[in-house]
Every structure is written in structure tokens, then in C-alpha cells.
Design a protein around this motif. Sequence first.
Motif, PDB file in Angstrom:
ATOM      1  N   ASP A   1       0.824  -1.216   0.000  1.00  0.00           N
ATOM      2  CA  ASP A   1       0.000   0.000   0.000  1.00  0.00           C
ATOM      3  C   ASP A   1       0.855   1.262   0.000  1.00  0.00           C
ATOM      4  N   LEU A   2       2.001   1.187   0.641  1.00  0.00           N
ATOM      5  CA  LEU A   2       2.938   2.311   0.702  1.00  0.00           C
ATOM      6  C   LEU A   2       4.320   1.789   0.351  1.00  0.00           C
ATOM      7  N   VAL A   3       4.970   2.442  -0.602  1.00  0.00           N
ATOM      8  CA  VAL A   3       6.347   2.119  -0.972  1.00  0.00           C
ATOM      9  C   VAL A   3       7.194   3.357  -0.731  1.00  0.00           C
ATOM     10  N   THR A   4       8.269   3.208   0.019  1.00  0.00           N
ATOM     11  CA  THR A   4       9.191   4.318   0.255  1.00  0.00           C
ATOM     12  C   THR A   4      10.577   3.937  -0.253  1.00  0.00           C
ATOM     13  N   SER A   5      11.294   4.933  -0.747  1.00  0.00           N
ATOM     14  CA  SER A   5      12.678   4.738  -1.182  1.00  0.00           C
ATOM     15  C   SER A   5      13.384   6.078  -1.048  1.00  0.00           C
ATOM     16  N   MET A   6      14.195   6.194  -0.018  1.00  0.00           N
ATOM     17  CA  MET A   6      14.796   7.472   0.353  1.00  0.00           C
ATOM     18  C   MET A   6      16.292   7.495   0.055  1.00  0.00           C
ATOM     19  N   GLU A   7      16.700   8.437  -0.796  1.00  0.00           N
ATOM     20  CA  GLU A   7      18.112   8.566  -1.153  1.00  0.00           C
ATOM     21  C   GLU A   7      18.684   7.233  -1.626  1.00  0.00           C
ATOM     22  N   VAL A   8      17.996   6.630  -2.595  1.00  0.00           N
ATOM     23  CA  VAL A   8      18.419   5.325  -3.109  1.00  0.00           C
ATOM     24  C   VAL A   8      18.677   5.366  -4.609  1.00  0.00           C
ATOM     25  N   ILE A   9      17.827   6.033  -5.367  1.00  0.00           N
ATOM     26  CA  ILE A   9      17.925   5.942  -6.830  1.00  0.00           C
ATOM     27  C   ILE A   9      19.275   6.434  -7.346  1.00  0.00           C
ATOM     28  N   VAL A  25       0.309   4.502  -2.471  1.00  0.00           N
ATOM     29  CA  VAL A  25       1.058   5.741  -2.627  1.00  0.00           C
ATOM     30  C   VAL A  25       2.532   5.461  -2.378  1.00  0.00           C
ATOM     31  N   MET A  26       3.362   6.171  -3.087  1.00  0.00           N
ATOM     32  CA  MET A  26       4.804   6.030  -2.987  1.00  0.00           C
ATOM     33  C   MET A  26       5.390   7.346  -2.483  1.00  0.00           C
ATOM     34  N   VAL A  27       6.432   7.266  -1.654  1.00  0.00           N
ATOM     35  CA  VAL A  27       7.153   8.458  -1.217  1.00  0.00           C
ATOM     36  C   VAL A  27       8.624   8.261  -1.550  1.00  0.00           C
ATOM     37  N   LEU A  28       9.183   9.224  -2.263  1.00  0.00           N
ATOM     38  CA  LEU A  28      10.540   9.122  -2.779  1.00  0.00           C
ATOM     39  C   LEU A  28      11.318  10.391  -2.451  1.00  0.00           C
ATOM     40  N   SER A  29      12.602  10.247  -2.169  1.00  0.00           N
ATOM     41  CA  SER A  29      13.454  11.425  -2.001  1.00  0.00           C
ATOM     42  C   SER A  29      14.840  11.115  -2.540  1.00  0.00           C
ATOM     43  N   THR A  30      15.555  12.168  -2.943  1.00  0.00           N
ATOM     44  CA  THR A  30      16.879  11.999  -3.532  1.00  0.00           C
ATOM     45  C   THR A  30      17.557  13.359  -3.644  1.00  0.00           C
ATOM     46  N   PRO A  31      18.873  13.401  -3.722  1.00  0.00           N
ATOM     47  CA  PRO A  31      19.541  14.678  -3.997  1.00  0.00           C
ATOM     48  C   PRO A  31      19.308  15.135  -5.436  1.00  0.00           C
ATOM     49  N   ASN A  32      19.207  16.434  -5.609  1.00  0.00           N
ATOM     50  CA  ASN A  32      19.086  17.025  -6.937  1.00  0.00           C
ATOM     51  C   ASN A  32      20.485  17.191  -7.544  1.00  0.00           C
ATOM     52  N   ARG A  33      20.548  17.193  -8.865  1.00  0.00           N
ATOM     53  CA  ARG A  33      21.834  17.379  -9.547  1.00  0.00           C
ATOM     54  C   ARG A  33      21.997  18.859  -9.906  1.00  0.00           C
ATOM     55  N   THR A  34      22.534  19.599  -8.981  1.00  0.00           N
ATOM     56  CA  THR A  34      22.728  21.040  -9.143  1.00  0.00           C
ATOM     57  C   THR A  34      24.142  21.419  -8.713  1.00  0.00           C
ATOM     58  N   ALA A  35      24.536  22.644  -9.048  1.00  0.00           N
ATOM     59  CA  ALA A  35      25.843  23.135  -8.598  1.00  0.00           C
ATOM     60  C   ALA A  35      25.903  23.170  -7.070  1.00  0.00           C
ATOM     61  N   ALA A  36      24.781  23.528  -6.444  1.00  0.00           N
ATOM     62  CA  ALA A  36      24.749  23.603  -4.980  1.00  0.00           C
ATOM     63  C   ALA A  36      24.937  22.229  -4.348  1.00  0.00           C
ATOM     64  N   SER A  87       3.816  13.905  -7.713  1.00  0.00           N
ATOM     65  CA  SER A  87       3.322  15.171  -7.165  1.00  0.00           C
ATOM     66  C   SER A  87       4.369  16.259  -7.386  1.00  0.00           C
ATOM     67  N   VAL A  88       3.992  17.487  -7.107  1.00  0.00           N
ATOM     68  CA  VAL A  88       4.957  18.593  -7.123  1.00  0.00           C
ATOM     69  C   VAL A  88       5.939  18.357  -5.969  1.00  0.00           C
ATOM     70  N   PRO A  89       7.232  18.324  -6.248  1.00  0.00           N
ATOM     71  CA  PRO A  89       8.184  18.016  -5.177  1.00  0.00           C
ATOM     72  C   PRO A  89       8.363  19.166  -4.199  1.00  0.00           C
ATOM     73  N   ASN A 124      18.182  18.524  -1.730  1.00  0.00           N
ATOM     74  CA  ASN A 124      17.368  17.305  -1.761  1.00  0.00           C
ATOM     75  C   ASN A 124      15.926  17.660  -2.074  1.00  0.00           C
ATOM     76  N   TYR A 125      15.180  16.695  -2.596  1.00  0.00           N
ATOM     77  CA  TYR A 125      13.745  16.899  -2.779  1.00  0.00           C
ATOM     78  C   TYR A 125      13.006  15.611  -2.456  1.00  0.00           C
ATOM     79  N   ILE A 126      11.722  15.755  -2.112  1.00  0.00           N
ATOM     80  CA  ILE A 126      10.887  14.644  -1.683  1.00  0.00           C
ATOM     81  C   ILE A 126       9.501  14.832  -2.273  1.00  0.00           C
ATOM     82  N   PHE A 127       8.839  13.740  -2.658  1.00  0.00           N
ATOM     83  CA  PHE A 127       7.532  13.864  -3.303  1.00  0.00           C
ATOM     84  C   PHE A 127       6.821  12.525  -3.231  1.00  0.00           C
ATOM     85  N   THR A 128       5.555  12.521  -3.647  1.00  0.00           N
ATOM     86  CA  THR A 128       4.768  11.300  -3.702  1.00  0.00           C
ATOM     87  C   THR A 128       4.513  10.911  -5.155  1.00  0.00           C
TER      88      THR A 128
END
Length: 249
Positions: free
Chosen positions: A134-142, A164-175, A218-220, A240-244
Motif C-alpha cells: 500500500d505504501l512504498v518508500t525509497s529514500m536517497e536510493v535511486i 502511494v509512494m514516497v521518494l526522495s533523492t539529492p538534486n543534480r545542481t551546482a549547490a 506530485s509537485v516536489p 534534496n527533494y521529496i515527493f509522492t
Amino acid sequence: MSNATLQSSGSATIRPEEARHFGALAADWWNPKGSSAMLHKLNPVRLSFIRAAIDTHWGADSDDLRPLSGKSVLDVGCGAGLLCEPLARLGATVTGVDAAEENIAAAQAHAEGSGLPITYRHGELGQLKPGQFDLVTSMEVIEHVADKRAFVTELAECLSPDGVMVLSTPNRTAASRLLLVKAAEAIGAVPKGTHHWEDFITPEEFAALLDEAGLEASVPKGIGFNPMKGLHISEDLSLNYIFTARHKG
């Protein structure tokens, strides 16, 4: 509880060198001042977002202490169980999957000591029963997997039609290159070799992979930091960003 090994039934997503890197940290994973200290600081922020997603998706009462009662949860890239254990305390039947056998052993031992009946599995996702969670999470994995498209496809296959799924990961930016890789490793906030900036994925790229897999993102939200608030949910996606995500339709 079990710590069975999953065998891949399709494209392998695990990078052996990444599994070795994180497996070497297993014994220190639950030490809030150790090599995983940043994860301990991130966990409350993640859990706050997940709780809000649960309440929104299932119309749960925000005062309910066990809003996941009767729900099955999969945490992918679970490490030693930092997220699995609080999800179990929210009432869920939890399965954690990780690429490193050492992490699974540490997770199982800690769950047993905490009296939590969590199922832990080592290996790929390919042999999990489709649509069972029912819920799948994957945080800082992809950012650590070998084949992002195959990984997202497998995540989608694990999610129930109304889940519903909840995912988070670092963004690929200069920062993120400066702060999450160079500075974080220089000051010892994360172990050297944890992050490879070129493997980070942008929100747009992530959403496109989810769309291919039949999911709508969703909108992150960002996970930002400042000295006053510490780590917190923000509108700044530069680190980092997180979204469903949910199945379309």
C-alpha cells in the motif's frame, strides 16, 4: 521475521560497489553520532512528510497514532531499518529490502531488540509479489542504482493499484555538488565515496521515469537547511527533494 535473499528476475539494479560501501557502515548505522548521523537528522523530516502523505492519501485522522494499521509497507534501500521501525510503530506490516547483507543483518538484530516484527530481505526487487504494498518508500536510493529506469519500473510493480509512494533523492545542481559531495565529505558529515554527483537525478528526470512506469508524481518539496530551522521541508529544491507518486487513472 526473515532475512531471505531476493534473486533478480530481470535487469539488475544493484551496484556491487555501492552495496559494499554501505555494508561496511552497517555496524555504525544506529549510532546517531556515527557515520550515519546525517540520516538520523534527516529521518524526522522524512517521517513528517510521509505522515502528511498518509493522512492526505487515506484521509487519516492526524491524531491517530497508528494510521498504517492494516496497511503493508515496503522500504527499498532500507539500510539498517531507520525508517522501517517508525513505520512499523505507525501500525504497518513492514518489509525492508537492501542491497547489502550486512545492513539486513543489522536491521534484523535491531528490530528483534525493539520487539518489532519487520521482514527484511536482501537483494533485488524482482521477486516480490506485484502490487502487494500500500505504501512504498525509497529514500536517497535511486542515485545509487545501476539502472534507474529498471529500478523505477520495479518500484511501480510493487505498489498496489490504490497505493502511494514516497521518494526522495539529492538534486543534480551546482549547490548539491558543492555542499552534499565536496563539503559534506570534507567535514566528515558523510563518509567519503557516499555520493557521486553525476548519478544524481533532477526532479524532471525522475518524473519522466515515473511517467514511463505508469505513475504520476506530485509537485516536489525541497529538504533544506538553515541554522535556525535545521533540516526542514522547504520550497528550495537545490539540494534534496521529496515527493509522492501514484498510479495514473
